[in-house]
Design an enzyme around this catalytic site. Structure first.
Site, PDB file in Angstrom:
ATOM      1  N   LEU A 165      59.547 -68.187 117.232  1.00 28.86           N
ATOM      2  CA  LEU A 165      59.937 -68.288 118.635  1.00 28.86           C
ATOM      3  C   LEU A 165      60.103 -66.919 119.261  1.00 28.86           C
ATOM      4  O   LEU A 165      59.956 -66.740 120.455  1.00 28.86           O
ATOM      5  CB  LEU A 165      61.264 -69.040 118.751  1.00 28.86           C
ATOM      6  CG  LEU A 165      61.246 -70.508 118.340  1.00 28.86           C
ATOM      7  CD1 LEU A 165      62.657 -71.068 118.318  1.00 28.86           C
ATOM      8  CD2 LEU A 165      60.381 -71.304 119.299  1.00 28.86           C
ATOM      9  N   GLY A 166      60.444 -65.974 118.427  1.00 30.22           N
ATOM     10  CA  GLY A 166      60.669 -64.638 118.983  1.00 30.22           C
ATOM     11  C   GLY A 166      61.360 -63.766 117.971  1.00 30.22           C
ATOM     12  O   GLY A 166      61.620 -64.172 116.840  1.00 30.22           O
ATOM     13  N   GLY A 197      64.655 -61.531 117.485  1.00 28.10           N
ATOM     14  CA  GLY A 197      65.963 -61.142 118.016  1.00 28.10           C
ATOM     15  C   GLY A 197      66.344 -59.778 117.498  1.00 28.10           C
ATOM     16  O   GLY A 197      65.580 -59.146 116.773  1.00 28.10           O
ATOM     17  N   GLY A 198      67.517 -59.354 117.876  1.00 26.91           N
ATOM     18  CA  GLY A 198      67.982 -58.039 117.460  1.00 26.91           C
ATOM     19  C   GLY A 198      68.045 -57.898 115.956  1.00 26.91           C
ATOM     20  O   GLY A 198      67.803 -56.835 115.400  1.00 26.91           O
ATOM     21  N   PHE A 199      68.329 -58.986 115.258  1.00 23.21           N
ATOM     22  CA  PHE A 199      68.551 -58.882 113.826  1.00 23.21           C
ATOM     23  C   PHE A 199      67.475 -59.559 113.001  1.00 23.21           C
ATOM     24  O   PHE A 199      67.601 -59.681 111.804  1.00 23.21           O
ATOM     25  CB  PHE A 199      69.913 -59.462 113.460  1.00 23.21           C
ATOM     26  CG  PHE A 199      71.041 -58.652 114.009  1.00 23.21           C
ATOM     27  CD1 PHE A 199      71.246 -57.358 113.565  1.00 23.21           C
ATOM     28  CD2 PHE A 199      71.872 -59.163 114.977  1.00 23.21           C
ATOM     29  CE1 PHE A 199      72.279 -56.593 114.064  1.00 23.21           C
ATOM     30  CE2 PHE A 199      72.905 -58.402 115.486  1.00 23.21           C
ATOM     31  CZ  PHE A 199      73.106 -57.118 115.029  1.00 23.21           C
ATOM     32  N   PRO A 211      63.622 -62.287 113.129  1.00 27.72           N
ATOM     33  CA  PRO A 211      62.847 -63.291 113.857  1.00 27.72           C
ATOM     34  C   PRO A 211      63.550 -64.646 113.922  1.00 27.72           C
ATOM     35  O   PRO A 211      64.399 -64.955 113.093  1.00 27.72           O
ATOM     36  CB  PRO A 211      61.568 -63.396 113.026  1.00 27.72           C
ATOM     37  CG  PRO A 211      61.959 -62.965 111.663  1.00 27.72           C
ATOM     38  CD  PRO A 211      63.073 -61.978 111.812  1.00 27.72           C
ATOM     39  N   VAL A 212      63.170 -65.430 114.916  1.00 26.06           N
ATOM     40  CA  VAL A 212      63.712 -66.776 115.074  1.00 26.06           C
ATOM     41  C   VAL A 212      62.546 -67.765 114.993  1.00 26.06           C
ATOM     42  O   VAL A 212      61.509 -67.548 115.615  1.00 26.06           O
ATOM     43  CB  VAL A 212      64.433 -66.920 116.434  1.00 26.06           C
ATOM     44  CG1 VAL A 212      65.032 -68.309 116.570  1.00 26.06           C
ATOM     45  CG2 VAL A 212      65.499 -65.864 116.580  1.00 26.06           C
ATOM     46  N   LYS A 263      67.413 -68.594 112.717  1.00 16.04           N
ATOM     47  CA  LYS A 263      67.417 -67.139 112.870  1.00 16.04           C
ATOM     48  C   LYS A 263      67.433 -66.554 111.468  1.00 16.04           C
ATOM     49  O   LYS A 263      68.380 -66.727 110.719  1.00 16.04           O
ATOM     50  CB  LYS A 263      68.660 -66.721 113.660  1.00 16.04           C
ATOM     51  CG  LYS A 263      68.798 -65.222 113.846  1.00 16.04           C
ATOM     52  CD  LYS A 263      69.972 -64.943 114.781  1.00 16.04           C
ATOM     53  CE  LYS A 263      70.442 -63.508 114.645  1.00 16.04           C
ATOM     54  NZ  LYS A 263      71.671 -63.264 115.386  1.00 16.04           N
ATOM     55  N   ASP A 286      77.290 -57.904 123.954  1.00 14.35           N
ATOM     56  CA  ASP A 286      75.844 -57.705 124.113  1.00 14.35           C
ATOM     57  C   ASP A 286      75.267 -58.805 125.001  1.00 14.35           C
ATOM     58  O   ASP A 286      74.240 -59.389 124.710  1.00 14.35           O
ATOM     59  CB  ASP A 286      75.158 -57.667 122.746  1.00 14.35           C
ATOM     60  CG  ASP A 286      73.752 -57.059 122.839  1.00 14.35           C
ATOM     61  OD1 ASP A 286      73.458 -56.406 123.862  1.00 14.35           O
ATOM     62  OD2 ASP A 286      72.960 -57.249 121.908  1.00 14.35           O
TER      63      ASP A 286
END
Ligand SMILES: *[C@@H]1O[C@H](CO)[C@@H](O)[C@H](O)[C@H]1NC(C)=O
Ligand SMILES: *[C@@H]1O[C@H](CO)[C@@H](O)[C@H](O)[C@H]1NC(C)=O
Ligand SMILES: *[C@@H]1O[C@H](CO)[C@@H](O)[C@H](O)[C@H]1NC(C)=O
Ligand SMILES: *[C@@H]1O[C@H](CO)[C@@H](O)[C@H](O)[C@H]1NC(C)=O
Ligand SMILES: *[C@@H]1O[C@H](CO)[C@@H](O)[C@H](O)[C@H]1NC(C)=O
Ligand SMILES: *[C@@H]1O[C@H](CO)[C@@H](O)[C@H](O)[C@H]1NC(C)=O
Ligand SMILES: *[C@@H]1O[C@H](CO)[C@@H](O)[C@H](O)[C@H]1NC(C)=O
Ligand SMILES: *[C@@H]1O[C@H](CO)[C@@H](O)[C@H](O)[C@H]1NC(C)=O
Length: 823
Positions: free
Chosen positions: A512-513, A515-517, A519-520, A534, A631
């Site tokens: 899906l994308g 993230g900061g930490f 992939p999701v 996540k 954040d």
């Protein structure tokens, strides 16, 4: 006709005589009263008495004459304010500048008497460079070595041609020091000077403390000035020899007007005068990004502003205190992964695109070659790194570091090269990468986790079955039980195989994308339920600690505007979080996308703003804990099928017990563009720093533009700055996203903008709480006027550079950086 011509000629002649007579010189028997000035020949600078800002005190200073803003560049008596007007400036027969009380004749202030030879016939003269010099009237003027010059005594401004640094013969250390405030030119806390403890570097000090390092001169530029580019406006000179060490800049075209000033708040700014707009434009500024804070990542740590979090250990190094490091406390820095033993096999590894480390205590020789330099460093076991001191041409000179390396950052381009000593095995392993070391660290942790999981799963297993049975009959969430003793256990543990199956072995098309930490992924459980997984990156600094904190925190939170955590999954060193799936992904895929943004009409946007406000209010006030998100940003707001916003990503959230309202952290995490000034600058975070981020979010949602990437052809303010400008001219509606024109509810839009501006006010105390925000959004009553926002000027400095395509300062688009109010 003829007489008229002669008459005019005479008048012109007399004024010419009058102005050249009194204009640029001050002779030994002459005085300058409170209302008199002298002016340099080309009318560039003026010298006389002035009162700064709102002050009622008088000072003798030099300011720009042609430029109407009255920018003062030099103050004679900065620490001796004059309280009334019975004063005059005079030059004594010895060539000393004095300020006298005309009533009593007492000398209130005098310039230092640097002249050792007696003076016959001194005269003072104001030059067009802004330098006031005292010289022998009859001699040819020696501008390099006058009897006295104001360019030897700095205030807060460095003008072209001034030499910042050391005269090693006279021992004078010329440095600029900030004003105490815009109304008070007295010496403030901040100074900008050449530090000669080691290879000379240009530093900004806060009192005795090093605040920002411009870094050593590398032959072309200063290593710490990431944003300086060779340009056609001015050049830099740096001289190190037995007589002097100085830095100087010169304009390449004399019509260019520029100054470098250290502000009362410690910021170092370079301005250019834009004539057709009649104002100063901020061209470059230092200490504007987090990596510019001195030594923010500790020893052997390296700061990368594009990374989140932005501190990393150099390759071949590991955190000295892994738990603190994971917790974003970088003060302990890093250490060699394999300690050095001073063995002959040790060697050096090349690191590129860096800001060179602090050169305090370093050693240098400007004629050695790189090969000699390496040999020299290798011979001495305390030598940790070396580099060329001059990268101009093919490189020359030698710079050696001993002990810890601090204050390193990485640049995308134009950085410097450094060679760091590493053990033989580390050098080998960096050639053939092996993860052996990391496994060593992770195994014990993983074992501990595994034991915990086994214990937890045993007791969870039965509960789970019971819960699944209950689920049908109740709408109550599975986490929403009454008081439970061990809240950590209130989580669903998913099996790794379940997750693998659900996500099709983490297949790429389920992604899906990022993230900061990590992939999701999207997943579908066997019962058809959609989930989002996540997968925390193994390399991410989110360790077990953050993982647990995120899991426990979110599991305790129940609100329709917060994303729901369904459970987690731990597989060896891999950690995964299982969320409810949001089919509409995150808000940024809508509002910043031309076609998608049409879907978000005004009522939807308003509903999203209010929803985020509710979620944040819940975090701040209504949940059992006081939580500061830290954040909050557009990509952390997810949308469900009905376009209801849900706040996600609590990895950075902190719980606050009791009455604690504010905390200070040495380490700053968050996203540029959303961070409140007190947080980005001083690490102070509070619910008010979340309110600031919320304000940014509101403005982004209303205008459909990214705060940080906002571009405008007339200025380079960010979105906040632009909206602030429009608001002050009552033109707020102008920028509202075009796609909204039909659906718009004018008073709601104006109210949202107003609330957004109240939230981004510079002073945290002025910002409303989320409770007031909810009230303001929902009512029709009048709102307080917002004060000046924080962080509205300009873009991060690396994005600011002069154009190389056309000619100079006077065109608006090129170097206009931001509009600052002149003082
Ligand atoms: C001022 O000094 C100049 C030369 O030093 C001299 O020519 C002039 O007469 C003096 N004027 C007065 C008023 O003393
Ligand atoms: C200086 O000028 C101001 C305004 O022109 C006037 O009010 C003041 O009296 C003058 N002061 C002196 C000492 O001449
Ligand atoms: C000058 O002297 C007078 C008389 O002592 C005093 O009132 C005045 O404040 C003094 N002015 C300054 C600027 O020191
Ligand atoms: C400045 O120095 C000269 C030479 O040493 C001396 O004659 C003169 O008196 C000094 N002036 C002051 C104001 O100290
Ligand atoms: C910088 O520019 C000035 C003025 O054009 C020139 O005199 C000086 O030599 C230049 N310095 C360097 C290092 O290029
Ligand atoms: C610098 O290195 C050169 C070449 O190795 C040597 O001749 C010179 O003496 C050195 N200078 C200093 C100050 O050590
Ligand atoms: C190594 O360098 C340090 C720091 O300059 C110096 O004090 C020490 O004497 C040197 N040791 C050797 C063996 O050259
Ligand atoms: C740096 O290197 C360049 C090119 O070799 C040379 O022209 C310049 O003089 C050097 N600067 C210093 C300070 O040694």
């Amino acid at each position: 006709m003829k007489t008229d011509f002669i008459f005019r000629f005479l008048v012109a002649f007399y004024t010419l005589v009058a102005s050249t007579f009194a204009a640029d010189t001050l002779s030994a028997n002459q005085t300058i009263g409170i209302n008199e000035t002298i002016v340099s020949p080309q009318q560039t600078f003026e010298l006389g008495f002035f009162s700064p800002g709102n002050s009622i005190n008088h000072y003798v200073g030099i300011w720009y004459k042609k430029i109407s803003t009255g920018t003062v560049v030099w103050v004679a008596n900065r620490n001796t304010p004059l309280t009334d007007t019975s004063i005059e400036l005079a030059l004594t027969l010895q060539g000393v500048l004095i300020i006298r009380n005309t009533t009593t004749g007492f000398i209130i202030w005098s310039s230092t008497n640097s002249s050792t030879t007696s003076v016959k016939n001194p005269i003072g003269q104001l030059l067009d460079t802004g330098n006031f010099i005292v010289h022998e009237e009859d001699d040819v003027i020696d501008q390099e070595n006058p009897i006295w010059q104001s360019f030897d005594f700095f205030t807060d401004t460095l003008l072209p041609g001034m030499k910042l640094g050391w005269n090693l013969v006279t021992g004078i250390d010329r440095h600029i020091k900030s004003w105490r405030s815009n109304d008070d030119p007295a010496s403030g806390e901040f100074s900008y000077s050449i530090d000669t403890r080691g290879y000379p570097q240009l530093n900004v000090f806060d009192g005795q403390d090093l605040k920002f390092r411009g870094g050593p001169w590398t032959g072309l530029t200063f290593t710490g000035f990431s944003n300086f580019k060779i340009n056609r406006l001015y050049n830099l000179t740096f001289v190190v020899n037995n007589n002097e060490i100085y830095y100087q800049y010169n304009v390449l075209d004399s019509s260019v007007i520029t100054r470098l000033v250290i502000q009362p708040n410690g910021r170092l700014d370079r301005f250019f005068w834009i004539d057709n707009r009649q104002e100063w434009n901020l061209y470059l500024t230092q200490q504007s990004d987090l990596c510019d804070q001195y030594a923010v990542c500790g020893s052997f740590g390296v700061c990368n502003i594009n990374n989140s979090p932005f501190c990393l250990c150099l390759n071949g190094f590991e955190p000295t205190s892994p738990s603190q490091w994971r917790n974003t406390d970088w003060s302990q820095g890093c250490r060699h992964t394999i300690p050095l033993k001073c063995e002959p096999e040790e060697g050096f590894k090349k690191y590129s695109n860096l800001k060179l480390p602090d050169t305090q205590g370093s050693w240098y020789n400007q004629t050695m070659t790189l090969v000699e330099c390496e040999r020299m460093c290798k011979r001495n076991c305390t030598c940790t790194a070396y580099a060329n001191s001059n990268i101009s041409g093919t490189g020359s000179g030698c710079l050696l570091w001993f002990g810890d390396l601090v204050d390193i950052r990485t640049f995308n381009e134009n950085g410097d090269t450094l060679y760091i000593r590493l053990s033989a095995s580390e050098l080998d392993s960096s050639r053939s990468p092996s993860a052996s070391r990391r496994i060593k660290v992770i195994v014990p942790v993983a074992v501990a986790v595994a034991v915990l999981i086994i214990l937890v799963s045993i007791c969870l297993f039965y509960r789970l079955i019971r819960k699944r049975q209950q689920q049908e009959g109740t709408t109550k969430s599975k986490f929403d039980h009454g008081p439970v003793k061990n809240e950590d256990l209130e989580l669903l543990m998913f099996g790794f195989s379940t997750i693998l199956k659900a996500t099709n072995n983490f297949s790429n098309n389920k992604k899906l994308g990022e993230g900061g930490f990590g992939p999701v992924y999207k997943g579908v459980l066997e019962d058809g339920k959609e989930i989002a997984v996540k997968r925390l990156a193994k390399t991410s600094t989110q360790g077990l600690h953050e993982f647990k904190s995120e899991v426990i925190l979110i599991s305790k939170l129940q609100h329709r505007n917060l994303v729901k955590l369904l459970g987690c999954c731990i597989k060896r060193d891999e950690m995964m979080l299982i969320y409810e799936y949001m089919p509409n992904k995150s808000l940024d895929s809508f509002i910043f996308n031309k076609t998608q943004s049409k879907i978000l009409d005004w009522p939807t946007r308003y509903q999203i703003i209010v929803g985020i406000a509710r979620g944040l209010l819940y975090l701040h006030q209504d949940s059992r804990l006081r939580i500061i998100h830290r954040d909050l940003k557009v990509s952390n707001v997810l949308l469900d099928t009905d376009m209801n916003p849900k706040i996600s990503d609590f990895g950075l959230a902190r719980t606050f017990g009791g009455n604690q309202m504010e905390a200070k952290t040495n380490t700053i995490v968050g996203t540029y563009g959303y961070m409140a000034p007190e947080y980005a600058g001083g690490g102070v975070f509070s619910i008010k720093s979340d309110v600031y981020s919320f304000g940014v979010l509101v403005l982004e949602i209303v205008f459909g533009e990214k705060n940080r990437e906002f571009v405008h052809k007339e200025h380079s303010n960010n979105l906040i700055g632009h909206v602030w400008g429009l608001y002050n001219e009552s033109r707020s509606l102008e920028l509202v996203a075009n796609s909204l024109s039909e659906s718009i509810d004018t008073s709601q839009v104006l109210r949202s903008i107003h609330v957004g501006l109240l939230c981004v006010q510079r002073n945290p105390e002025d910002r409303p709480t989320m409770t007031s925000v909810m009230v303001m959004l929902g009512s029709e009553g009048s709102l307080p006027s917002p004060k000046e926002p924080g962080f509205y000027i300009g873009k991060p400095p690396q994005e600011i550079r002069p154009s190389s395509s056309s000619n100079g300062v006077c065109s608006n688009n090129e170097i206009s950086i931001s509009l600052l109010n002149g003082r």
